[in-house]
Scaffold this active site. Sequence first.
Site, PDB file in Angstrom:
ATOM      1  N   GLU A  91     -75.764  12.807  -8.453  1.00 31.47           N
ATOM      2  CA  GLU A  91     -74.429  13.408  -8.408  1.00 31.47           C
ATOM      3  C   GLU A  91     -73.668  13.000  -9.673  1.00 31.47           C
ATOM      4  OE1 GLU A  91     -71.756  11.787  -5.370  1.00 31.47           O
ATOM      5  OE2 GLU A  91     -71.153  13.831  -4.903  1.00 31.47           O
ATOM      6  N   THR A 116     -72.123   7.471  -1.827  1.00 28.79           N
ATOM      7  CA  THR A 116     -73.202   7.099  -0.907  1.00 28.79           C
ATOM      8  C   THR A 116     -73.452   5.590  -0.977  1.00 28.79           C
ATOM      9  OG1 THR A 116     -74.173   9.289  -0.986  1.00 28.79           O
ATOM     10  CG2 THR A 116     -75.646   7.513  -0.377  1.00 28.79           C
ATOM     11  N   LYS A 138     -56.438   3.552   3.744  1.00 26.20           N
ATOM     12  CA  LYS A 138     -56.346   3.112   2.352  1.00 26.20           C
ATOM     13  C   LYS A 138     -56.680   4.295   1.442  1.00 26.20           C
ATOM     14  CE  LYS A 138     -59.273   1.287  -0.520  1.00 26.20           C
ATOM     15  NZ  LYS A 138     -58.848   1.953  -1.773  1.00 26.20           N
ATOM     16  N   GLU A 161     -68.695  10.430   5.126  1.00 25.57           N
ATOM     17  CA  GLU A 161     -68.812  11.708   4.410  1.00 25.57           C
ATOM     18  C   GLU A 161     -69.053  11.332   2.959  1.00 25.57           C
ATOM     19  OE1 GLU A 161     -68.472  14.394   2.216  1.00 25.57           O
ATOM     20  OE2 GLU A 161     -66.333  14.660   2.614  1.00 25.57           O
ATOM     21  N   CYS A 208     -67.238  16.704  -3.466  1.00 21.04           N
ATOM     22  CA  CYS A 208     -68.492  16.213  -2.882  1.00 21.04           C
ATOM     23  C   CYS A 208     -69.471  17.342  -2.624  1.00 21.04           C
ATOM     24  CB  CYS A 208     -68.207  15.423  -1.622  1.00 21.04           C
ATOM     25  SG  CYS A 208     -67.147  16.310  -0.493  1.00 21.04           S
TER      26      CYS A 208
HETATM   27  P1  NAI Z   1     -66.058   4.884  -4.121  1.00 22.73           P
HETATM   28  O1  NAI Z   1     -66.979   5.276  -3.034  1.00 22.73           O
HETATM   29  O2  NAI Z   1     -66.243   3.562  -4.748  1.00 22.73           O
HETATM   30  O3  NAI Z   1     -64.543   4.952  -3.603  1.00 22.73           O
HETATM   31  C1  NAI Z   1     -64.098   5.675  -2.477  1.00 22.73           C
HETATM   32  C2  NAI Z   1     -63.108   4.811  -1.693  1.00 22.73           C
HETATM   33  O4  NAI Z   1     -63.776   3.667  -1.172  1.00 22.73           O
HETATM   34  C3  NAI Z   1     -61.945   4.264  -2.516  1.00 22.73           C
HETATM   35  O5  NAI Z   1     -60.790   4.253  -1.699  1.00 22.73           O
HETATM   36  C4  NAI Z   1     -62.391   2.843  -2.827  1.00 22.73           C
HETATM   37  O6  NAI Z   1     -61.332   1.977  -3.066  1.00 22.73           O
HETATM   38  C5  NAI Z   1     -63.109   2.465  -1.558  1.00 22.73           C
HETATM   39  N1  NAI Z   1     -64.120   1.417  -1.709  1.00 22.73           N
HETATM   40  C6  NAI Z   1     -64.804   1.068  -2.817  1.00 22.73           C
HETATM   41  N2  NAI Z   1     -65.659   0.058  -2.537  1.00 22.73           N
HETATM   42  C7  NAI Z   1     -65.508  -0.222  -1.224  1.00 22.73           C
HETATM   43  C8  NAI Z   1     -66.134  -1.153  -0.335  1.00 22.73           C
HETATM   44  N3  NAI Z   1     -67.080  -1.976  -0.747  1.00 22.73           N
HETATM   45  N4  NAI Z   1     -65.746  -1.159   0.951  1.00 22.73           N
HETATM   46  C9  NAI Z   1     -64.813  -0.305   1.390  1.00 22.73           C
HETATM   47  N5  NAI Z   1     -64.179   0.590   0.599  1.00 22.73           N
HETATM   48  C10 NAI Z   1     -64.541   0.634  -0.692  1.00 22.73           C
HETATM   49  O7  NAI Z   1     -66.095   5.992  -5.218  1.00 22.73           O
HETATM   50  P2  NAI Z   1     -65.668   5.810  -6.756  1.00 22.73           P
HETATM   51  O8  NAI Z   1     -66.108   4.531  -7.324  1.00 22.73           O
HETATM   52  O9  NAI Z   1     -64.242   6.088  -6.840  1.00 22.73           O
HETATM   53  O10 NAI Z   1     -66.536   6.928  -7.414  1.00 22.73           O
HETATM   54  C11 NAI Z   1     -67.872   6.656  -7.774  1.00 22.73           C
HETATM   55  C12 NAI Z   1     -68.723   7.830  -7.490  1.00 22.73           C
HETATM   56  O11 NAI Z   1     -68.693   8.115  -6.092  1.00 22.73           O
HETATM   57  C13 NAI Z   1     -68.270   9.123  -8.133  1.00 22.73           C
HETATM   58  O12 NAI Z   1     -68.719   9.249  -9.416  1.00 22.73           O
HETATM   59  C14 NAI Z   1     -68.881  10.126  -7.208  1.00 22.73           C
HETATM   60  O13 NAI Z   1     -70.207  10.345  -7.574  1.00 22.73           O
HETATM   61  C15 NAI Z   1     -68.831   9.478  -5.860  1.00 22.73           C
HETATM   62  N6  NAI Z   1     -67.707   9.932  -5.033  1.00 22.73           N
HETATM   63  C16 NAI Z   1     -67.970  10.814  -4.046  1.00 22.73           C
HETATM   64  C17 NAI Z   1     -66.939  11.293  -3.282  1.00 22.73           C
HETATM   65  C18 NAI Z   1     -67.196  12.259  -2.190  1.00 22.73           C
HETATM   66  O14 NAI Z   1     -66.261  12.866  -1.701  1.00 22.73           O
HETATM   67  N7  NAI Z   1     -68.414  12.441  -1.770  1.00 22.73           N
HETATM   68  C19 NAI Z   1     -65.564  10.899  -3.502  1.00 22.73           C
HETATM   69  C20 NAI Z   1     -65.401   9.915  -4.540  1.00 22.73           C
HETATM   70  C21 NAI Z   1     -66.453   9.481  -5.272  1.00 22.73           C
END
Ligand code: NAI
Length: 777
Positions: free
Chosen positions: A392, A243, A190, A263, A297
């Site tokens: 972050e 996280t 996804k 990750e 990240c």
């Molecule tokens: P997120 O962690 O919510 O989204 C990442 C992925 O997980 C997306 O594909 C989303 O649809 C999916 N997702 C969301 N909730 C889920 C759940 N309960 N179960 C399974 N999959 C789920 O990140 P978001 O909301 O886009 O960004 C929020 C914050 O997360 C950012 O501001 C940043 O700080 C951090 N982030 C960190 C990343 C990294 O590479 N370490 C990448 C993206 C966001």
Amino acid sequence: MTIKELFDTMEYGPAPESAAEALAWLVDQGDRFGHFIDGAFTAPGDGFDSRNPATGEVLATLTQANQADVDAAVAAAHKAQPKWAALGGAGRARYLYAIARLMQKHSRLFAVLETLDNGKPIRESRDIDIPLAQRHFYYHAGMAQLMESELPEAEPLGVCGQIIPWNFPLLMLAWKVAPALAMGNTVVLKPAEYTSLTALLFADICQQAGLPKGVVNIVTGDGAVGEMIVASDVDKIAFTGSTAVGRRIREATAGRGLELTLELGGKSAYIVFDDADIDSAIEGLVDAIWFNQGQVCCAGSRLLVQEGIADRFHTKLRARMDGLRLGNPLDKCIDVGAVVDPVQLQTIERMVASNTVGQVHHAACTLPENGCYYPPTLITGLSTSDPLMQEEIFGPVLVSTTFRTPAEAVELANNTRYGLAATVWTENVNLALDIAPKLVAGVVWVNATNLFDAAAGFGGVRESGFGREGGWEGLTAYTRPKGKRKALARIEPATGHGTPVDPIDRTAKLYVGGRQARPDGGYSRPVWGKSGLLGHVGLANRKDVRNAVEAAAGATGWAKATGHLRAQILYYIGENLSARAAEFAHRIDAMTGKRGGAQEVEASIQRLFTAAAWADKYDGQVHGVPIRGVALAMKEPVGVIGALCADEAPLLGLVSVMAPAIAMGNRVVLAASEPYPLAATDFYQILDTSDVPAGVINILTGCHAELAKPLASHLNVDAVWSFSSTDLSAEIEKAAAGNLKRTWVNNATSLDWGVDHSKRFLQAATEIKNIWVPYGE
Ligand code: NAI
């Protein structure tokens, strides 16, 4: 602007990349996308718009997957997996290679589509994201080719659920899909809801490459779809994202026997010493925090600069920031593009607005009237406890503080709940290589930053998650050891009412910090054998767990001891056990009522010798990465490991866990076999005479079900393993979500302790840190 004016100002003129081909591809697809399931696109359903964050324009409409879509994708992946695995590595390599070639052929299309969808500068998608994604497929075509010869003991996991974020949409897909496919798995992926278009283009490429149906399935939608994948019948979840969501996934998968890699976020330190090449360090910072608008990240988002050069450094940095060009991401002259979505922009604005300390400098660029833009920002004069130093931001915002000594730099760098990456700038090689091992991070860059390659593992420690992507180490995330697993059978302690064998009441204590300690609760229980009462054993409680963890956490010197010294101590333990082999064999037979004691003792001595042999040989690797030198993949101890030892093999179960763990420099808190604890308590005397430093090995006796949770939830425990005959997998994995510690639980199966699994234990007992150092040209 005329050419003369350009010469006068020396300004770059705009050089926009054409979006025509990418927009035409979207039109060809009808601007509306379904999912990619079982080798074909489904009809578009109810969904949501995917917008260009630089302009707000709608690029396409995507379908929000429902339960039936996810079920269909998972079923297609299951159906396809056995055949895909049976193709063999060489057969799969052909497909991976074909995909890599096609991605290369369509590089421009991928790059423009990525920039339109995500807002990142075209220079980055063209020169970094897309080439690295291709490289992942080439590299893993090679890994598929080599699988049978180099990993003869490995087999695929099955179906992998993969959930990726929006910051590197195609690259994160490549990191997940390439190794999974190479190792014979099939996937349900996804993409993030903001950035699904290059994943759908990738599906198109899979069709063009003739990839068998069902090997790659892509479903689109928001977090609710992610949750459905996590809840579905998959064999593994690989997640990159925040996280908070990672923690939720850890809880949701607890006890289900799924493999999991996470990750997650970071707040990576960027350390500049006073002897650094300042101009290079500033250019590095541009890459560290303004690359991809800081939505990385491992972004070097926390600047630590040595006090003596701080003012000069900040002044130069502000000047450099003011020269950064922000604007239309399709313009090849642009340094900083658009933030991915208005939601993310608001998050950044809110976080910066909530800060009331330090001095804020926004780069002097003009923001376009429309679109999601945030200026490069520097906030100086913060202290470690300020929220922006800890949280972050995931945007183009750098926070900064100063340090005086190298030791202080290390302390500040490690003062975070994360552990993803760190950067060190100094012209002094001694200093750089002294600091690198002290940084708690999965990746360290020396005099460079944000370097990635398929040959070098990437991943973090602490709350940045677990597992590695890339390199040989990344393959273990998509394989498991071959072999049948036996169902777990709970072993109850024997009961009885006889006369004591030994008329003197002997209640074995616990072993904490190198000393025998009474259990905190003061309770004990009798241990019965066939011939009657064998003794009493203390019942440890959560306070005893805390004491044992404290002792283990304090024994930090062990991690620094040489492999040679650790080997010597393990040999010594083996020697002392050998001297008392008959006594231990007798004890084991008396407890178990069987006659395998002598064999078990002999096998335990062998395990000790094997661990001793590996202590100074289980080395890291040097990865030949194509940019800027080499990556040293160093194996480091995980830290404090808590383990519930096997019930069925009272001595061998304990030794098989303990020996490789301490050989690698870890400290252990071991819960002895619950029904047969006395071999472990007799073992204290062996430890006492073998020069084991206090706190390195701690042994508790008692009820595994009571000890599991305190061990798994303790913040100073870095990994928890369970081989107990009570299946405590769910409780342990759930409790481990707190600080996202590593787990290895038996999930209702048991290991065959007669087989030497030392290599698996060595691997679980180490964490790989990739240190990139300049080397050669
Ligand atoms: P997120 O962690 O919510 O989204 C990442 C992925 O997980 C997306 O594909 C989303 O649809 C999916 N997702 C969301 N909730 C889920 C759940 N309960 N179960 C399974 N999959 C789920 O990140 P978001 O909301 O886009 O960004 C929020 C914050 O997360 C950012 O501001 C940043 O700080 C951090 N982030 C960190 C990343 C990294 O590479 N370490 C990448 C993206 C966001």
